[in-house]
Design a protein around this motif. Structure first.
Motif, PDB file in Angstrom:
ATOM      1  N   THR A 135      43.505 -11.141 -37.953  1.00 51.88           N
ATOM      2  CA  THR A 135      42.766 -10.135 -38.726  1.00 51.88           C
ATOM      3  C   THR A 135      41.432  -9.822 -38.079  1.00 51.88           C
ATOM      4  OG1 THR A 135      43.811 -10.950 -40.757  1.00 51.88           O
ATOM      5  CG2 THR A 135      41.848  -9.566 -41.001  1.00 51.88           C
ATOM      6  N   VAL A 136      40.723 -10.863 -37.639  1.00 54.19           N
ATOM      7  CA  VAL A 136      39.429 -10.663 -36.987  1.00 54.19           C
ATOM      8  C   VAL A 136      39.596  -9.838 -35.714  1.00 54.19           C
ATOM      9  CG1 VAL A 136      37.547 -11.844 -35.797  1.00 54.19           C
ATOM     10  CG2 VAL A 136      38.393 -12.740 -37.968  1.00 54.19           C
ATOM     11  N   GLU A 137      40.619 -10.149 -34.932  1.00 43.45           N
ATOM     12  CA  GLU A 137      40.863  -9.399 -33.688  1.00 43.45           C
ATOM     13  C   GLU A 137      41.111  -7.929 -33.979  1.00 43.45           C
ATOM     14  OE1 GLU A 137      43.833  -9.459 -29.777  1.00 43.45           O
ATOM     15  OE2 GLU A 137      43.766 -11.170 -31.171  1.00 43.45           O
ATOM     16  N   GLN A 138      41.871  -7.632 -35.033  1.00 48.15           N
ATOM     17  CA  GLN A 138      42.134  -6.238 -35.379  1.00 48.15           C
ATOM     18  C   GLN A 138      40.852  -5.527 -35.796  1.00 48.15           C
ATOM     19  OE1 GLN A 138      45.114  -4.547 -34.921  1.00 48.15           O
ATOM     20  NE2 GLN A 138      43.694  -2.847 -35.272  1.00 48.15           N
ATOM     21  N   LYS A 139      39.983  -6.237 -36.512  1.00 43.87           N
ATOM     22  CA  LYS A 139      38.697  -5.645 -36.907  1.00 43.87           C
ATOM     23  C   LYS A 139      37.872  -5.285 -35.674  1.00 43.87           C
ATOM     24  CE  LYS A 139      38.931  -6.072 -41.471  1.00 43.87           C
ATOM     25  NZ  LYS A 139      38.818  -4.935 -42.413  1.00 43.87           N
ATOM     26  N   PHE A 140      37.849  -6.185 -34.705  1.00 47.78           N
ATOM     27  CA  PHE A 140      37.122  -5.893 -33.464  1.00 47.78           C
ATOM     28  C   PHE A 140      37.749  -4.694 -32.749  1.00 47.78           C
ATOM     29  CE2 PHE A 140      35.311 -10.342 -33.393  1.00 47.78           C
ATOM     30  CZ  PHE A 140      33.981  -9.944 -33.316  1.00 47.78           C
ATOM     31  N   ARG A 141      39.078  -4.651 -32.680  1.00 48.00           N
ATOM     32  CA  ARG A 141      39.733  -3.502 -32.052  1.00 48.00           C
ATOM     33  C   ARG A 141      39.299  -2.192 -32.701  1.00 48.00           C
ATOM     34  NH1 ARG A 141      44.863  -6.296 -32.550  1.00 48.00           N
ATOM     35  NH2 ARG A 141      45.490  -7.264 -30.579  1.00 48.00           N
ATOM     36  N   ASP A 142      39.299  -2.170 -34.040  1.00 39.08           N
ATOM     37  CA  ASP A 142      38.956  -0.945 -34.775  1.00 39.08           C
ATOM     38  C   ASP A 142      37.512  -0.522 -34.507  1.00 39.08           C
ATOM     39  OD1 ASP A 142      41.497  -1.048 -35.835  1.00 39.08           O
ATOM     40  OD2 ASP A 142      40.870  -1.905 -37.758  1.00 39.08           O
ATOM     41  N   ILE A 143      36.607  -1.499 -34.511  1.00 38.58           N
ATOM     42  CA  ILE A 143      35.185  -1.185 -34.322  1.00 38.58           C
ATOM     43  C   ILE A 143      34.928  -0.631 -32.921  1.00 38.58           C
ATOM     44  CG2 ILE A 143      32.945  -2.299 -33.976  1.00 38.58           C
ATOM     45  CD1 ILE A 143      33.422  -3.916 -36.470  1.00 38.58           C
ATOM     46  N   PHE A 144      35.526  -1.272 -31.908  1.00 40.75           N
ATOM     47  CA  PHE A 144      35.280  -0.805 -30.545  1.00 40.75           C
ATOM     48  C   PHE A 144      36.024   0.497 -30.254  1.00 40.75           C
ATOM     49  CE2 PHE A 144      33.939  -5.246 -29.994  1.00 40.75           C
ATOM     50  CZ  PHE A 144      32.712  -5.025 -29.384  1.00 40.75           C
ATOM     51  N   ALA A 145      37.156   0.717 -30.908  1.00 39.62           N
ATOM     52  CA  ALA A 145      37.843   2.001 -30.765  1.00 39.62           C
ATOM     53  C   ALA A 145      36.963   3.136 -31.275  1.00 39.62           C
ATOM     54  CB  ALA A 145      39.175   1.975 -31.513  1.00 39.62           C
ATOM     55  N   GLU A 146      36.333   2.935 -32.439  1.00 42.76           N
ATOM     56  CA  GLU A 146      35.437   3.954 -32.988  1.00 42.76           C
ATOM     57  C   GLU A 146      34.229   4.175 -32.095  1.00 42.76           C
ATOM     58  OE1 GLU A 146      35.811   6.027 -35.595  1.00 42.76           O
ATOM     59  OE2 GLU A 146      37.854   5.229 -35.604  1.00 42.76           O
ATOM     60  N   LEU A 147      33.709   3.086 -31.516  1.00 40.43           N
ATOM     61  CA  LEU A 147      32.560   3.206 -30.607  1.00 40.43           C
ATOM     62  C   LEU A 147      32.921   4.061 -29.400  1.00 40.43           C
ATOM     63  CD1 LEU A 147      29.726   2.360 -29.609  1.00 40.43           C
ATOM     64  CD2 LEU A 147      30.822   0.348 -28.569  1.00 40.43           C
ATOM     65  N   HIS A 151      32.016   8.482 -27.605  1.00 38.32           N
ATOM     66  CA  HIS A 151      31.654   8.864 -26.238  1.00 38.32           C
ATOM     67  C   HIS A 151      32.866   9.445 -25.501  1.00 38.32           C
ATOM     68  CE1 HIS A 151      27.746   6.772 -26.546  1.00 38.32           C
ATOM     69  NE2 HIS A 151      28.403   5.866 -27.240  1.00 38.32           N
ATOM     70  N   MET A 152      33.650  10.211 -26.228  1.00 38.61           N
ATOM     71  CA  MET A 152      34.885  10.767 -25.657  1.00 38.61           C
ATOM     72  C   MET A 152      34.622  11.680 -24.461  1.00 38.61           C
ATOM     73  SD  MET A 152      37.878   9.904 -26.412  1.00 38.61           S
ATOM     74  CE  MET A 152      38.761  11.348 -25.823  1.00 38.61           C
ATOM     75  N   ASP A 176      42.550   2.364 -23.277  1.00 36.66           N
ATOM     76  CA  ASP A 176      43.083   1.235 -24.039  1.00 36.66           C
ATOM     77  C   ASP A 176      42.177   0.875 -25.217  1.00 36.66           C
ATOM     78  OD1 ASP A 176      45.331   0.985 -22.483  1.00 36.66           O
ATOM     79  OD2 ASP A 176      44.490  -0.588 -21.187  1.00 36.66           O
ATOM     80  N   VAL A 177      40.883   0.827 -24.975  1.00 35.99           N
ATOM     81  CA  VAL A 177      39.935   0.478 -26.048  1.00 35.99           C
ATOM     82  C   VAL A 177      39.933   1.564 -27.110  1.00 35.99           C
ATOM     83  CG1 VAL A 177      37.530   0.017 -26.628  1.00 35.99           C
ATOM     84  CG2 VAL A 177      38.497  -0.923 -24.512  1.00 35.99           C
ATOM     85  N   ARG A 178      39.882   2.826 -26.677  1.00 36.84           N
ATOM     86  CA  ARG A 178      39.820   3.943 -27.622  1.00 36.84           C
ATOM     87  C   ARG A 178      41.049   3.988 -28.522  1.00 36.84           C
ATOM     88  NH1 ARG A 178      42.074   8.822 -27.787  1.00 36.84           N
ATOM     89  NH2 ARG A 178      42.991   8.570 -25.714  1.00 36.84           N
ATOM     90  N   ARG A 179      42.222   3.620 -27.985  1.00 34.74           N
ATOM     91  CA  ARG A 179      43.456   3.663 -28.757  1.00 34.74           C
ATOM     92  C   ARG A 179      43.753   2.355 -29.479  1.00 34.74           C
ATOM     93  NH1 ARG A 179      47.878   4.104 -25.760  1.00 34.74           N
ATOM     94  NH2 ARG A 179      46.867   3.553 -23.792  1.00 34.74           N
ATOM     95  N   GLY A 180      42.805   1.396 -29.447  1.00 39.11           N
ATOM     96  CA  GLY A 180      42.987   0.134 -30.140  1.00 39.11           C
ATOM     97  C   GLY A 180      44.040  -0.750 -29.515  1.00 39.11           C
ATOM     98  N   LYS A 181      44.206  -0.655 -28.188  1.00 40.99           N
ATOM     99  CA  LYS A 181      45.235  -1.416 -27.493  1.00 40.99           C
ATOM    100  C   LYS A 181      44.676  -2.645 -26.775  1.00 40.99           C
ATOM    101  CE  LYS A 181      48.437   1.555 -28.576  1.00 40.99           C
ATOM    102  NZ  LYS A 181      49.490   1.192 -29.563  1.00 40.99           N
ATOM    103  N   ALA A 182      43.373  -2.844 -26.787  1.00 39.25           N
ATOM    104  CA  ALA A 182      42.761  -3.962 -26.055  1.00 39.25           C
ATOM    105  C   ALA A 182      42.742  -5.217 -26.918  1.00 39.25           C
ATOM    106  CB  ALA A 182      41.346  -3.592 -25.625  1.00 39.25           C
TER     107      ALA A 182
END
Length: 604
Positions: A135-147, A151-152, A176-182
């Motif tokens: 769950t924590v990892e998914q939260k980090f993925r979501d936050i960094f994807a939005e970040l 800067h698209m 990868d980061v933008r799409r929540g794949k990292a």
């Protein structure tokens, strides 16, 4: 694509429509009816020597997020696409916004040279909450994807003909980061990678604003294995971003705690940290005395509070009391909440967070309970604290009081001399009336853990029925199981027992007015319990006495009851139109023993 730098039209005529309580958005707050100007913080950070990384720790709701939003809106440039030429343009999104604020008026040249001119990475980790690493990892993925989505334009730039082929790996990582794949291992370099691309695009180094950096760790304190996993990720994230990052102009972090475990900050060049023990930046988090006085002079505020707090001094007593580097600081959340509620005094700040961790630390420590009881009865007590928190290996008592200080539940009673040791003995005190209620509630929770909540309910029912035997029986069980009296001599006993009894009644404050040492008749009764009209028709008058030995208890309890009659304490109560019955309660204490007797008066 050619980049063009220009300014957008100046913002003017900001609307003034509300107080905007609780907002962390500077743009929202600056448009409100009441605005406390903290913009000189920007100047102090920009001119703080060769500072590369800065950590400021403060309690929750003390303006950390708001100040980070202020820095973001001051510093950041924005990249937009020209509607006519379709070219990317770097613009100042808020030209003129700061000109009439303190920094613009006092430092116009600095404002002109910095405002709206920097690439900025802004990230808040408050939302990273979860009971397991997935769950924590998914939260980090979501936050960094939005970040990264913010800067698209970098993705478009990386794909442009002049850049395509030079940044293949960077483009794939960005995608990868933008799409929540990292995954977590990949995300450790996310701040560093983004700062590198921003530096390459804008031609200048980057500001990184990391708000609530410690939130992911704070949310895992009670799960050591998960805490360790999150700690490993945070060590990599902060290390890559702040250690020897050639693309970094300055990094500013905020949080509640300074996490001390395993080199989380070691090696960061020119790193500085400021906590509640330091004067530097003290005036920018919370309200100073001058700012509070100015607030209460504003006609809009005067009009709001006049119904419930015509004398602003009453509000100050409730919410002041913090001392940081010799500067008196008021809790900003409580002050603004009180104003918005028309001057009604209430524990606004203490209800905004959980005290589960503090309760867990108290649960198995009689010594800590004794210290908390002592704090309720004395002006200050000496404890050992550290500004560096290590939740895994730290001494139990040291951890508790360090957390209490960092979280805002105590404040320094006197300044601490600078010492080489990170563990310091210091005197702390309860800051104000609002926080005092929290301590009483902590004691109440400890009582219930030790004795059981059902006994508390039975105790209160027996009180309002005037059943002294059952009330006395349960009171003695509380005294036996949940108090430590080693440091309470005769001179401090009355204050101690008064605090103890007040703590027992703290949970009843919504339905009853609980008044201690209140004037009534020809004296001051120890406690009056007066119900709200819709809750009960029975009021209770308490008088306490201290016996030197157990043999004197019976005489002392009669003395207490006689005093209620002799001093005519019922005078203050009997004229309440909804009160039909008064229970007079005499309590005599000796160590961990008490006897109780009651007398009932039927008024109607």
């Amino acid at each position: 694509m050619k980049k063009v730098t220009k300014n957008q039209p100046r913002i003017s005529n900001l609307s003034k429509s509300s107080l905007h309580i609780g907002t962390g958005d500077f743009m929202d707050l600056v448009s409100g009816d009441v605005f406390v100007d903290k913009t000189l913080l920007i100047k102090d950070i920009l001119t703080d020597g060769d500072l590369k990384a800065l950590l400021i720790t403060r309690p929750r709701r003390w303006g950390k997020t708001l100040n980070m939003s202020m820095l973001y809106n001051f510093l950041r440039c924005e990249v937009t696409q020209n509607e006519t030429t379709r070219e990317l343009e770097t613009v100042n999104p808020h030209p003129g916004l700061f000109d009439n604020l303190n920094i613009g008026k006092e430092y116009p040249e600095l404002t002109a040279s910095h405002q709206g001119r920097w690439p900025v990475i802004s990230l808040n980790l408050k939302g990273v909450v979860g009971g397991d690493i997935q769950t924590v990892e998914q939260k980090f993925r979501d936050i960094f994807a939005e970040l990264y989505k913010k800067h698209m334009y970098l993705m478009d730039w990386l794909s442009s003909p002049e850049k395509k082929g030079n940044f293949i790996a960077e483009a794939e990582y960005f995608s990868d980061v933008r799409r929540g794949k990292a995954n977590l291992a990949m995300l450790q370099k996310s701040l560093y990678s983004l700062s590198e691309l921003l530096r390459e695009y804008h031609g200048q180094r980057v500001f990184v604003l990391l708000d609530e950096y410690d939130a992911p760790l704070n949310n895992t304190f009670l799960k050591p294995a998960l805490y360790e996993q999150v700690l490993i990720f945070m060590r990599g994230l902060l290390g890559d971003c702040f250690k020897d990052n050639l693309y970094l102009e300055k990094g500013i972090m905020t949080g509640i705690l300074r996490i001390a475990k395993a080199d989380l900050f070691s090696g960061i060049n020119n790193f500085k940290e400021y906590s509640l023990l330091d004067k530097r930046y003290a005036e920018y988090f919370g309200f100073t005395s001058a700012e509070v006085n100015n607030l209460f002079e504003q006609p809009y505020v005067k009009e709001l509070i006049e119904a419930h707090a015509p004398d602003p001094e009453d509000i100050k007593v409730w919410y002041n009391g913090y001392t940081i580097g010799g500067v008196t600081i008021y809790n900003p959340w409580s002050i603004m909440s009180c104003i918005s509620e028309g001057g009604t005094l209430a524990p606004y700040w203490v209800t905004t967070g959980s005290d589960t961790l503090l309760r867990n630390l108290l649960k198995d420590s009689g010594d800590l309970v004794q210290q908390v009881e002592q704090l309720l009865t004395e002006d200050a007590i000496e404890v050992k604290i550290s500004p560096y928190i290590n939740m895994l290996d730290m001494d139990h008592n040291l951890k508790f009081w360090s957390l209490m200080l960092a979280a805002g539940y105590v404040t320094l009673a006197e300044e601490i001399p600078k010492q080489s040791s990170i563990k310091r003995f210091c005197k702390v005190r309860i800051p104000n009336m609002e926080i005092r209620a929290t301590y009483e509630d902590l004691i109440m929770g400890w009582f219930e853990d030790q004795v059981g909540p059902s006994y508390y309910i039975d105790m209160m029912k027996s009180l309002f029925r005037g059943e002294s035997e059952l009330f006395s029986q349960i009171l003695n069980r509380y005294l036996t199981e949940a108090t430590s009296l080693r440091n309470v001599g005769l001179s401090g006993a009355e204050k101690f027992y008064s605090g103890f009894m007040g703590g027992l009644f703290i949970s009843m404050q919504k339905d009853f007015a609980i008044n201690s040492e209140v004037e009534s008749g020809q004296g001051y009764t120890d406690m009056l319990v007066i119900p709200r009209a819709e809750r009960s028709r029975t009021a209770v008058i308490f008088e306490y006495k201290i016996a030197k030995n157990q043999g004197a208890l019976a005489g002392k309890v009669q003395e207490a009851l006689d005093q209620i009659d002799d001093k005519k304490y019922i005078t203050r109560v009997q004229f309440y139109p909804h009160i039909e019955k008064i229970v007079k309660v005499g309590v005599a204490f000796c160590g961990k023993e008490a006897i109780v007797e009651t007398r009932n008066i039927e008024l109607r």
